[in-house]
Design a protein around this motif. Structure first.
Motif, PDB file in Angstrom:
ATOM      1  N   TYR A 143      -0.658  -6.273  -5.059  1.00 22.29           N
ATOM      2  CA  TYR A 143      -1.575  -5.361  -5.133  1.00 22.29           C
ATOM      3  C   TYR A 143      -1.028  -3.945  -4.537  1.00 22.29           C
ATOM      4  O   TYR A 143      -0.963  -2.797  -4.863  1.00 22.29           O
ATOM      5  N   ALA A 144      -0.716  -4.027  -3.153  1.00 24.92           N
ATOM      6  CA  ALA A 144       0.023  -2.882  -2.614  1.00 24.92           C
ATOM      7  C   ALA A 144       1.356  -2.260  -2.922  1.00 24.92           C
ATOM      8  O   ALA A 144       1.106  -1.048  -3.082  1.00 24.92           O
ATOM      9  N   GLU A 163       0.049  -0.445  -6.067  1.00 24.71           N
ATOM     10  CA  GLU A 163      -0.224   0.898  -5.501  1.00 24.71           C
ATOM     11  C   GLU A 163       0.702   1.793  -5.097  1.00 24.71           C
ATOM     12  O   GLU A 163       0.635   2.962  -5.482  1.00 24.71           O
ATOM     13  N   ASP A 164       1.672   1.344  -4.173  1.00 25.14           N
ATOM     14  CA  ASP A 164       2.858   2.158  -3.867  1.00 25.14           C
ATOM     15  C   ASP A 164       3.710   2.720  -5.081  1.00 25.14           C
ATOM     16  O   ASP A 164       3.916   3.821  -5.224  1.00 25.14           O
ATOM     17  N   ASN A 205       2.601   2.986  -8.071  1.00 24.96           N
ATOM     18  CA  ASN A 205       1.714   3.861  -8.848  1.00 24.96           C
ATOM     19  C   ASN A 205       1.782   5.359  -8.183  1.00 24.96           C
ATOM     20  O   ASN A 205       1.872   6.292  -8.821  1.00 24.96           O
ATOM     21  N   GLN A 206       1.798   5.306  -6.735  1.00 24.54           N
ATOM     22  CA  GLN A 206       1.832   6.693  -6.002  1.00 24.54           C
ATOM     23  C   GLN A 206       3.238   7.039  -6.344  1.00 24.54           C
ATOM     24  O   GLN A 206       3.115   8.312  -6.232  1.00 24.54           O
ATOM     25  N   GLU A 237       3.355   8.630  -9.693  1.00 22.13           N
ATOM     26  CA  GLU A 237       2.569  10.007  -9.605  1.00 22.13           C
ATOM     27  C   GLU A 237       3.392  10.886  -8.995  1.00 22.13           C
ATOM     28  O   GLU A 237       3.653  12.457  -9.503  1.00 22.13           O
TER      29      GLU A 237
END
Length: 670
Positions: free
Chosen positions: A424-425, A428-429, A431-432, A435
């Motif tokens: 999950y982390a 998230e990384d 996805n960041q 972005e």
């Protein structure tokens, strides 16, 4: 004042050869019913004395004692009141005692007739269930253990009758006449005196084995044996069910924590506490590690009792042969008694048997480990961490197979939790990063359109004008050439910044650290800024660098580049009547902190981290009042990272000025 000794204790003191044994509640219930049925089926009028721990236990048998009272007048029922039970003389004698009295822990029943006798004298052993893992409802019923004597030996029964009648008189002295009749009728005093004279000889087998001739000795003995064996089987089943329930409860608790939090550190913290408590360990450690690690930092620990803490300490792994054995086998290793273990297995884990054995002994002695359980946290064969349970006292319990399988299940659950949290982390990384890439792409398109198209258009116009108008005046020709050269230089710097950032981010830079005077590097950077901005008014620049500042260790070219980028940024957003200050001082961490402050436009607090991103423009790429690519601070961040420093920005907000800080290592003087 109360009677503090139990009937059993006084009986064993009087007849020391008696050997009490352990009974369970169901066995005592069956024996009591058999003794009561013997009275109901006979024609004799025996003395019957029964003690009940609580009134509710008596109420369950009250109908039987009403029937017994119709057969014999000598019936005494003793119990601790809860509702209506009290001293009274009705169908039988009722004797009430306080729930704090010793009798509230006893189970006594006496049947003493003219031709037969039987007694049951027991005391509840609460200490045998204090550390049990069984649910409370089971402990309060079939699994309640009692220690006592069941016999039909008349001399023993006479002594029990004497002891119980003494207690009847103690609580109800008004029954003295009726009790005296019982003493005389059943020959209690003469029988006990005779027994006392022969108390040193061994009683008959019926006493030591708990048999009753009046209840058909072989049958009664087999019945009790069968009941006891069945009760032991039930007890094992209860313990197995309790262990299974405890395991499921612990796993569910950790699973719930995983669902509520995807932070692996929080999951490990909860698991450490709950697993340590569930296993009754003196110390429980759960830590992250790899098979090749030399050591691990302990950040999660459960302690019970006066045990040395390992929290925050470095736990040796490579020199621990137990860890190496777990890594090699990829399964748990359990040493129930460290002091008695044969250390020959260490030869398979490390070279140098004597050294390895000495290391193992040193670790176990230093941290007072008597029992040692180590379980790997694995995922698809990869070691993610370790669970360690230590027993540190001499009387530690040995963990059974069910306990070990429970820890295995928890370790498996932790492996899945850690991978899930890390996945999950990572998502998230990712996805960041996506972005950030999208922002970079948008900024790159906008900035390229502005920073490349504008100078290219200017150069193109100037060259076309020079080409189409050969008779252009010299002054105009010079202006056109200067304009084209200026914008060409602008393009060159833009491409150069792109290349610099690319090299820095890819790690392809060859650093050449050397000992430098920070003041000289600052002066070079200021000189370059003033030369570059000769046509524009530069705000006042003040330098506050102590003369005794130590030499810094850095690549001089890149240090000047960093200072130039930060100074250019400060001057760009500060009016000509503003001020820029450069300050340097040692911060106590073997680093020099350099601060470049300005009185310019300032930065919104929520954007302080974003200013170091590539192509960041505070005003937006399409409405900027100041030129630039937004690469300067990104380049500066990569330069500082290259020598292991830190860079950050501070600002009180818009039009409040800003401060850019970075740290650089220095050389300590001899």
């Amino acid at each position: 004042m109360s009677i503090s000794t139990s009937v059993l204790m006084e009986l064993v003191q009087f007849l020391p050869s008696l050997k009490p044994q352990i009974y369970f509640k169901s066995s005592l219930t069956a024996l009591s019913h058999a003794m009561e049925d013997q009275v109901l089926a006979g024609t004799d009028q025996p003395l019957v004395i029964a003690t009940f721990q609580r009134e509710r236990f008596y109420l369950q048998e009250a109908h039987r004692y009403r029937r017994i009272s119709a057969i014999t007048p000598q019936v005494y029922v003793m119990a601790a009141p809860e509702t209506e039970f009290k001293n009274s003389s009705g169908v039988h004698e009722m004797v009430a005692f306080s729930s704090k009295e010793q009798l509230s822990r006893e189970w006594n029943l006496l049947v003493l007739g003219q031709h037969y006798s039987t007694c049951l004298v027991c005391i509840e052993r609460e200490d045998l269930v204090q550390n049990s893992d069984m649910p409370e409802q089971l402990l309060m019923d079939q699994a309640r253990p009692f220690e006592g004597i069941w016999t039909s030996d008349r001399q023993v029964c006479l002594k029990v009758a004497e002891l119980l009648l003494e207690r009847v008189l103690y609580y109800r002295p008004e029954l003295a006449e009726k009790v005296e009749q019982a003493f005389n009728l059943y020959g209690i005093r003469s029988g006990t005196k005779k027994s006392k004279k022969s108390s040193t000889r061994t009683p008959s087998n019926s006493v030591s084995k708990g048999c009753s001739s009046s209840l058909n000795d072989p049958f009664a003995h087999r019945l009790v044996t069968y009941l006891q064996a069945g009760q032991h089987k039930l007890l094992r089943v209860y313990r197995s069910l309790a262990a299974k329930e405890r395991k499921e409860r612990l796993v569910n608790s950790i699973t719930a924590t995983i669902r509520q939090s995807l932070n692996p550190q929080e999951v490990i913290k909860v698991a450490t506490q709950q697993l340590g408590e569930a296993m009754g360990a003196c110390r429980c450690l759960i830590y992250r590690c790899k098979a090749t690690d030399n050591s691990a930092k302990i950040s999660n620990e459960y302690l019970c009792g006066d045990v040395i803490s390992l929290m925050g300490k470095t736990w040796i792994l490579r020199e621990n042969p137990l860890f190496q054995e777990v890594v090699k086998c990829r399964e748990r290793v359990y040493i129930s008694e460290v002091d008695k273990i044969d250390l020959d297995w260490i030869t398979t884990t490390q070279n140098g048997t004597a050294k390895s054995q000495e290391s193992f002994k040193k670790i176990s002695q230093k941290w007072e480990i008597k029992g040692w359980l180590m379980i790997p946290i694995l995922y698809q064969g990869q070691l993610l961490g370790m669970v360690e349970l230590h027993q540190c006292n001499c009387n530690h319990s040995v963990w059974e197979a069910d306990d070990l399988s429970m820890v295995d299940a928890i370790a498996t659950q932790l492996g899945a939790a850690i991978i899930q949290a890390e996945t999950y982390a990572n998502l998230e990384d990712l996805n960041q990063q996506l972005e950030a890439l999208e922002r970079t792409r948008s900024n790159l398109i906008a900035i390229t359109g502005h920073e490349l198209r504008t100078p290219l258009s200017t150069i193109l116009i100037c060259l076309e004008s020079l080409n189409q108008e050969p008779d252009m005046p010299v002054e105009m020709r010079k202006i056109m050439l200067d304009t084209a050269l200026t914008d060409a230089e602008r393009l060159r710097k833009l491409v150069q910044d792109f290349l610099k950032l690319s090299h820095l981010e890819s790690g392809r830079v060859d650093w050449n650290p050397e000992s430098l005077r920070l003041k000289e590097c600052i002066d070079l950077a200021i000189s370059g800024i003033r030369t570059h901005n000769s046509k524009n008014q530069v705000p006042g620049i003040e330098t506050k660098v102590p003369s005794d500042l130590p030499l810094v260790q850095a690549d001089g070219e890149w240090l000047v580049e960093l200072l130039s980028k930060l100074l250019d940024n400060a001057c760009k957003f500060t009016n000509s009547d503003g001020k820029v200050t450069i300050k340097a001082e040692c911060n106590g961490d073997q680093m020099i902190e350099v601060t470049i402050s300005d009185t310019g436009r300032g930065i919104e607090p929520n954007r302080l981290d974003a200013v170091f991103e590539r192509f960041y423009q505070e005003e937006g790429s399409l409405r900027r009042s100041v030129g630039g690519t937004g690469l300067g601070l990104a380049i500066g961040k990569q330069i500082v990272n290259g020598w292991g420093g830190r860079i950050w920005a501070d600002s009180s907000g818009k039009n409040q000025g800003s401060q850019f800080h970075f740290t650089i290592p220095y050389i300590e003087s001899d």
